[in-house]
Design a protein around this motif. Structure first.
Motif, PDB file in Angstrom:
ATOM      1  N   GLY A 234       2.132   1.851  -3.139  1.00  0.00           N
ATOM      2  CA  GLY A 234       1.386   1.821  -4.575  1.00  0.00           C
ATOM      3  C   GLY A 234       0.905   0.717  -4.809  1.00  0.00           C
ATOM      4  O   GLY A 234       0.687   1.693  -6.408  1.00  0.00           O
ATOM      5  N   GLN A 235       1.404  -0.185  -4.639  1.00  0.00           N
ATOM      6  CA  GLN A 235       1.079  -1.486  -5.269  1.00  0.00           C
ATOM      7  C   GLN A 235      -0.385  -2.161  -5.217  1.00  0.00           C
ATOM      8  O   GLN A 235      -0.675  -3.147  -4.607  1.00  0.00           O
ATOM      9  CB  GLN A 235       2.764  -2.198  -5.369  1.00  0.00           C
ATOM     10  CG  GLN A 235       3.420  -1.784  -6.066  1.00  0.00           C
ATOM     11  CD  GLN A 235       4.018  -1.738  -7.330  1.00  0.00           C
ATOM     12  OE1 GLN A 235       2.865  -2.767  -8.159  1.00  0.00           O
ATOM     13  NE2 GLN A 235       4.054  -0.841  -7.394  1.00  0.00           N
ATOM     14  N   ASN A 236      -1.248  -0.982  -5.969  1.00  0.00           N
ATOM     15  CA  ASN A 236      -2.404  -1.572  -5.358  1.00  0.00           C
ATOM     16  C   ASN A 236      -3.177  -3.043  -6.166  1.00  0.00           C
ATOM     17  O   ASN A 236      -3.431  -3.224  -5.376  1.00  0.00           O
ATOM     18  CB  ASN A 236      -3.428  -0.678  -5.498  1.00  0.00           C
ATOM     19  CG  ASN A 236      -3.091   0.466  -5.233  1.00  0.00           C
ATOM     20  OD1 ASN A 236      -3.001   0.964  -4.539  1.00  0.00           O
ATOM     21  ND2 ASN A 236      -3.551   1.639  -6.069  1.00  0.00           N
ATOM     22  N   GLU A 237      -2.655  -3.042  -7.012  1.00  0.00           N
ATOM     23  CA  GLU A 237      -2.582  -4.539  -7.312  1.00  0.00           C
ATOM     24  C   GLU A 237      -1.933  -5.616  -7.249  1.00  0.00           C
ATOM     25  O   GLU A 237      -3.164  -7.205  -6.586  1.00  0.00           O
ATOM     26  CB  GLU A 237      -2.276  -4.500  -9.042  1.00  0.00           C
ATOM     27  CG  GLU A 237      -3.667  -3.815  -9.871  1.00  0.00           C
ATOM     28  CD  GLU A 237      -5.265  -4.304 -10.491  1.00  0.00           C
ATOM     29  OE1 GLU A 237      -5.159  -5.383 -10.347  1.00  0.00           O
ATOM     30  OE2 GLU A 237      -5.540  -3.151 -10.560  1.00  0.00           O
TER      31      GLU A 237
ATOM     32  N   GLN B 176       0.115  -1.629  -0.353  1.00  0.00           N
ATOM     33  CA  GLN B 176      -0.267  -0.372  -0.552  1.00  0.00           C
ATOM     34  C   GLN B 176       0.845   1.947  -0.309  1.00  0.00           C
ATOM     35  O   GLN B 176       0.424   2.456  -0.420  1.00  0.00           O
ATOM     36  CB  GLN B 176      -0.789   0.226   1.516  1.00  0.00           C
ATOM     37  CG  GLN B 176      -2.262  -0.962   1.205  1.00  0.00           C
ATOM     38  CD  GLN B 176      -2.286  -1.127   2.999  1.00  0.00           C
ATOM     39  OE1 GLN B 176      -2.108  -0.890   3.666  1.00  0.00           O
ATOM     40  NE2 GLN B 176      -3.836  -1.476   2.304  1.00  0.00           N
TER      41      GLN B 176
ATOM     42  N   VAL C 289      -1.277  -5.014  -3.921  1.00  0.00           N
ATOM     43  CA  VAL C 289      -2.176  -5.819  -2.446  1.00  0.00           C
ATOM     44  C   VAL C 289      -3.590  -6.681  -2.980  1.00  0.00           C
ATOM     45  O   VAL C 289      -3.573  -7.160  -2.136  1.00  0.00           O
ATOM     46  CB  VAL C 289      -3.185  -4.278  -1.830  1.00  0.00           C
ATOM     47  CG1 VAL C 289      -4.194  -4.069  -1.202  1.00  0.00           C
ATOM     48  CG2 VAL C 289      -1.905  -3.418  -2.103  1.00  0.00           C
ATOM     49  N   LYS C 290      -4.575  -6.235  -3.620  1.00  0.00           N
ATOM     50  CA  LYS C 290      -5.251  -7.230  -4.010  1.00  0.00           C
ATOM     51  C   LYS C 290      -5.051  -8.320  -4.195  1.00  0.00           C
ATOM     52  O   LYS C 290      -5.755 -10.057  -3.264  1.00  0.00           O
ATOM     53  CB  LYS C 290      -6.297  -7.136  -5.182  1.00  0.00           C
ATOM     54  CG  LYS C 290      -7.032  -5.553  -5.154  1.00  0.00           C
ATOM     55  CD  LYS C 290      -7.503  -5.408  -6.818  1.00  0.00           C
ATOM     56  CE  LYS C 290      -7.920  -3.329  -6.722  1.00  0.00           C
ATOM     57  NZ  LYS C 290      -8.107  -3.716  -8.123  1.00  0.00           N
TER      58      LYS C 290
END
Length: 183
Positions: free
Chosen positions: A138-141, A135, A143-144
């Motif tokens: 900034g690695q949102n994918e 998070q 994170v999912k």
């Protein structure tokens, strides 16, 4: 004290992304090790519910490994295993317990469940830490993907905890009945 020379291919960590990749490699290694260990535990187990739980989690672990490979890919990296000594230690402890309880199937089942519970707690801690760093960078994918793995680990931990009282009772009953036979 661990020497870097003992870890071929390991480079110094200079920033948060390097730290993240190092720890991602650690859980990647751990998941591979745990997959192999779960397959062995499944073979040792005769308890239907525990066997079913392990079978389900083996499939989940295979998916978790694919999720980690996708996370590496999203970061523009090849998947790389970094030796996870904690995973190796948990597996070694479980193997010793399995050997020591081989003549007591109900105690063995309880030991298998306990070993799996320890593994789940390690994985949960690792995934929670990885998610926080992902998070931050900034690695949102990513994170999912990590959240999917975390959710499965938490569910497995909960299922094991729910089965432990029954396994404990069965082990206790088996001990009592074998104790009565020897008198």
């Amino acid at each position: 004290m661990v020497q870097l020379s003992e870890r071929p291919g390991t480079k110094k960590i200079a920033n948060l992304r390097d730290k993240f990749l190092y720890e991602l490699g650690g859980i990647y290694d751990a998941e591979h090790r745990f997959l192999e260990a779960q397959q062995l535990m499944w073979q040792c187990s005769q308890h239907n519910q525990l066997k079913s739980l392990l079978e389900t989690h083996i499939r989940e672990t295979e998916q978790q490994i694919r999720n980690l490979e996708q996370a590496f890919s999203n970061l523009g990296q090849q998947p790389q295993r970094v030796t996870c000594d904690a995973a190796a230690g948990l597996i070694s402890d479980a193997q010793k317990l399995t050997l020591l309880t081989a003549d007591s199937p109900k105690i063995l089942e309880l030991g298998v469940a306990g070993a799996q519970a320890k593994v789940e707690q390690l994985e949960i801690a690792c995934y929670r830490g990885l998610i926080k760093v992902a998070q931050e960078i900034g690695q949102n994918e990513v994170v999912k993907l990590l959240q999917q793995n975390l959710q499965q680990e938490e569910q497995t931990a909960q299922k094991i905890e729910q089965h432990m009282p029954q396994l404990l009772q069965e082990a206790k009953s088996a001990q009592s009945s074998s104790g009565n036979k020897s008198r």
